[in-house]
Design a protein around this motif. Sequence first.
Motif, PDB file in Angstrom:
ATOM      1  N   GLN A 125      18.707  22.925  17.263  1.00 49.20           N
ATOM      2  CA  GLN A 125      19.020  24.233  17.866  1.00 49.20           C
ATOM      3  C   GLN A 125      20.533  24.431  17.928  1.00 49.20           C
ATOM      4  N   ARG A 126      21.259  23.396  18.317  1.00 48.08           N
ATOM      5  CA  ARG A 126      22.717  23.494  18.405  1.00 48.08           C
ATOM      6  C   ARG A 126      23.310  23.886  17.055  1.00 48.08           C
ATOM      7  N   LYS A 127      22.838  23.276  15.982  1.00 49.52           N
ATOM      8  CA  LYS A 127      23.341  23.603  14.641  1.00 49.52           C
ATOM      9  C   LYS A 127      23.045  25.056  14.293  1.00 49.52           C
ATOM     10  N   VAL A 128      21.831  25.519  14.607  1.00 50.71           N
ATOM     11  CA  VAL A 128      21.459  26.912  14.327  1.00 50.71           C
ATOM     12  C   VAL A 128      22.353  27.860  15.131  1.00 50.71           C
ATOM     13  N   TYR A 129      22.521  27.589  16.425  1.00 48.70           N
ATOM     14  CA  TYR A 129      23.346  28.445  17.279  1.00 48.70           C
ATOM     15  C   TYR A 129      24.792  28.476  16.791  1.00 48.70           C
ATOM     16  N   GLU A 130      25.318  27.331  16.406  1.00 47.55           N
ATOM     17  CA  GLU A 130      26.700  27.267  15.928  1.00 47.55           C
ATOM     18  C   GLU A 130      26.861  27.996  14.593  1.00 47.55           C
ATOM     19  N   ARG A 131      25.842  27.925  13.738  1.00 43.65           N
ATOM     20  CA  ARG A 131      25.907  28.658  12.464  1.00 43.65           C
ATOM     21  C   ARG A 131      25.908  30.162  12.718  1.00 43.65           C
ATOM     22  N   ILE A 132      25.044  30.617  13.622  1.00 43.59           N
ATOM     23  CA  ILE A 132      24.990  32.045  13.954  1.00 43.59           C
ATOM     24  C   ILE A 132      26.314  32.475  14.585  1.00 43.59           C
ATOM     25  N   ALA A 133      26.853  31.658  15.491  1.00 42.69           N
ATOM     26  CA  ALA A 133      28.139  31.981  16.120  1.00 42.69           C
ATOM     27  C   ALA A 133      29.250  32.065  15.082  1.00 42.69           C
ATOM     28  N   GLU A 134      29.232  31.163  14.123  1.00 37.72           N
ATOM     29  CA  GLU A 134      30.237  31.194  13.057  1.00 37.72           C
ATOM     30  C   GLU A 134      30.105  32.479  12.234  1.00 37.72           C
ATOM     31  N   ASP A 135      28.873  32.853  11.901  1.00 33.98           N
ATOM     32  CA  ASP A 135      28.648  34.102  11.166  1.00 33.98           C
ATOM     33  C   ASP A 135      29.165  35.307  11.959  1.00 33.98           C
ATOM     34  N   ALA A 136      28.917  35.298  13.272  1.00 39.23           N
ATOM     35  CA  ALA A 136      29.295  36.438  14.107  1.00 39.23           C
ATOM     36  C   ALA A 136      30.797  36.553  14.285  1.00 39.23           C
ATOM     37  N   THR A 137      31.497  35.422  14.310  1.00 40.11           N
ATOM     38  CA  THR A 137      32.923  35.456  14.669  1.00 40.11           C
ATOM     39  C   THR A 137      33.855  35.115  13.507  1.00 40.11           C
ATOM     40  N   MET A 138      33.297  34.941  12.320  1.00 36.45           N
ATOM     41  CA  MET A 138      34.101  34.617  11.153  1.00 36.45           C
ATOM     42  C   MET A 138      35.154  35.705  10.922  1.00 36.45           C
ATOM     43  N   ASP A 139      36.371  35.290  10.640  1.00 37.33           N
ATOM     44  CA  ASP A 139      37.480  36.190  10.351  1.00 37.33           C
ATOM     45  C   ASP A 139      37.881  37.062  11.542  1.00 37.33           C
ATOM     46  N   CYS A 140      37.470  36.704  12.747  1.00 34.95           N
ATOM     47  CA  CYS A 140      37.866  37.447  13.942  1.00 34.95           C
ATOM     48  C   CYS A 140      39.146  36.836  14.498  1.00 34.95           C
ATOM     49  N   HIS A 141      40.071  37.697  14.907  1.00 33.91           N
ATOM     50  CA  HIS A 141      41.372  37.217  15.372  1.00 33.91           C
ATOM     51  C   HIS A 141      41.498  37.155  16.890  1.00 33.91           C
ATOM     52  N   ASP A 142      40.653  37.878  17.597  1.00 38.53           N
ATOM     53  CA  ASP A 142      40.725  37.843  19.056  1.00 38.53           C
ATOM     54  C   ASP A 142      39.329  38.054  19.639  1.00 38.53           C
ATOM     55  N   GLU A 143      39.247  37.983  20.965  1.00 43.58           N
ATOM     56  CA  GLU A 143      37.951  38.071  21.631  1.00 43.58           C
ATOM     57  C   GLU A 143      37.280  39.425  21.398  1.00 43.58           C
ATOM     58  N   GLU A 144      38.059  40.493  21.352  1.00 42.58           N
ATOM     59  CA  GLU A 144      37.492  41.830  21.111  1.00 42.58           C
ATOM     60  C   GLU A 144      36.786  41.894  19.756  1.00 42.58           C
ATOM     61  N   GLU A 145      37.412  41.328  18.746  1.00 43.71           N
ATOM     62  CA  GLU A 145      36.798  41.298  17.418  1.00 43.71           C
ATOM     63  C   GLU A 145      35.562  40.393  17.407  1.00 43.71           C
ATOM     64  N   GLN A 146      35.602  39.309  18.168  1.00 42.74           N
ATOM     65  CA  GLN A 146      34.451  38.409  18.233  1.00 42.74           C
ATOM     66  C   GLN A 146      33.249  39.117  18.853  1.00 42.74           C
ATOM     67  N   ILE A 147      33.468  39.854  19.942  1.00 44.41           N
ATOM     68  CA  ILE A 147      32.364  40.580  20.571  1.00 44.41           C
ATOM     69  C   ILE A 147      31.822  41.630  19.605  1.00 44.41           C
ATOM     70  N   SER A 148      32.697  42.285  18.870  1.00 41.63           N
ATOM     71  CA  SER A 148      32.246  43.259  17.865  1.00 41.63           C
ATOM     72  C   SER A 148      31.435  42.576  16.772  1.00 41.63           C
ATOM     73  N   GLY A 149      31.848  41.381  16.378  1.00 41.41           N
ATOM     74  CA  GLY A 149      31.100  40.616  15.386  1.00 41.41           C
ATOM     75  C   GLY A 149      29.709  40.265  15.894  1.00 41.41           C
ATOM     76  N   TRP A 150      29.636  39.857  17.149  1.00 40.13           N
ATOM     77  CA  TRP A 150      28.329  39.579  17.754  1.00 40.13           C
ATOM     78  C   TRP A 150      27.471  40.827  17.791  1.00 40.13           C
ATOM     79  N   ASP A 151      28.075  41.954  18.133  1.00 41.66           N
ATOM     80  CA  ASP A 151      27.316  43.203  18.181  1.00 41.66           C
ATOM     81  C   ASP A 151      26.684  43.493  16.820  1.00 41.66           C
ATOM     82  N   CYS A 152      27.443  43.304  15.760  1.00 41.19           N
ATOM     83  CA  CYS A 152      26.917  43.544  14.406  1.00 41.19           C
ATOM     84  C   CYS A 152      25.776  42.587  14.064  1.00 41.19           C
TER      85      CYS A 152
END
Length: 109
Positions: free
Chosen positions: A9-36
């Motif tokens: 589960q940890r590996k799956v969650y970390e992969r999804i988190a990486e997909d969501a926050t890849m190329d994000c420069h700050d927390e605002e972009e990370q939250i937007s990545g998660w939203d997508c």
Amino acid sequence: MKPTITPTQRKVYERIAEDATMDCHDEEEQISGWDCVLDENISTPRSCKIGKQEAVLEKIDFDDKGDALIGVIKINQTKMRVLLQDIVLDDPKAMVYINAYKYWCKNGL
């Protein structure tokens, strides 16, 4: 008792988190990545639970500050905004994405 996260589960969650926050420069972009990512993988409206209460998740949105994600839910005729982490979906595939977001929030990945 707190649920244990398996190494798989940890590996799956970390992969999804990486997909969501890849190329994000700050927390605002990370939250937007998660939203997508959540928008792509969790169709709305859909049934959900808040505690033991049946509800409908109408959409995933930003909180008022824009630094967290919330669920806009409807219970009977009442709409409310709740932390996304408090929502339970009956679809395990979709729930993995909420669990990954919870894991990311908790661990500050």
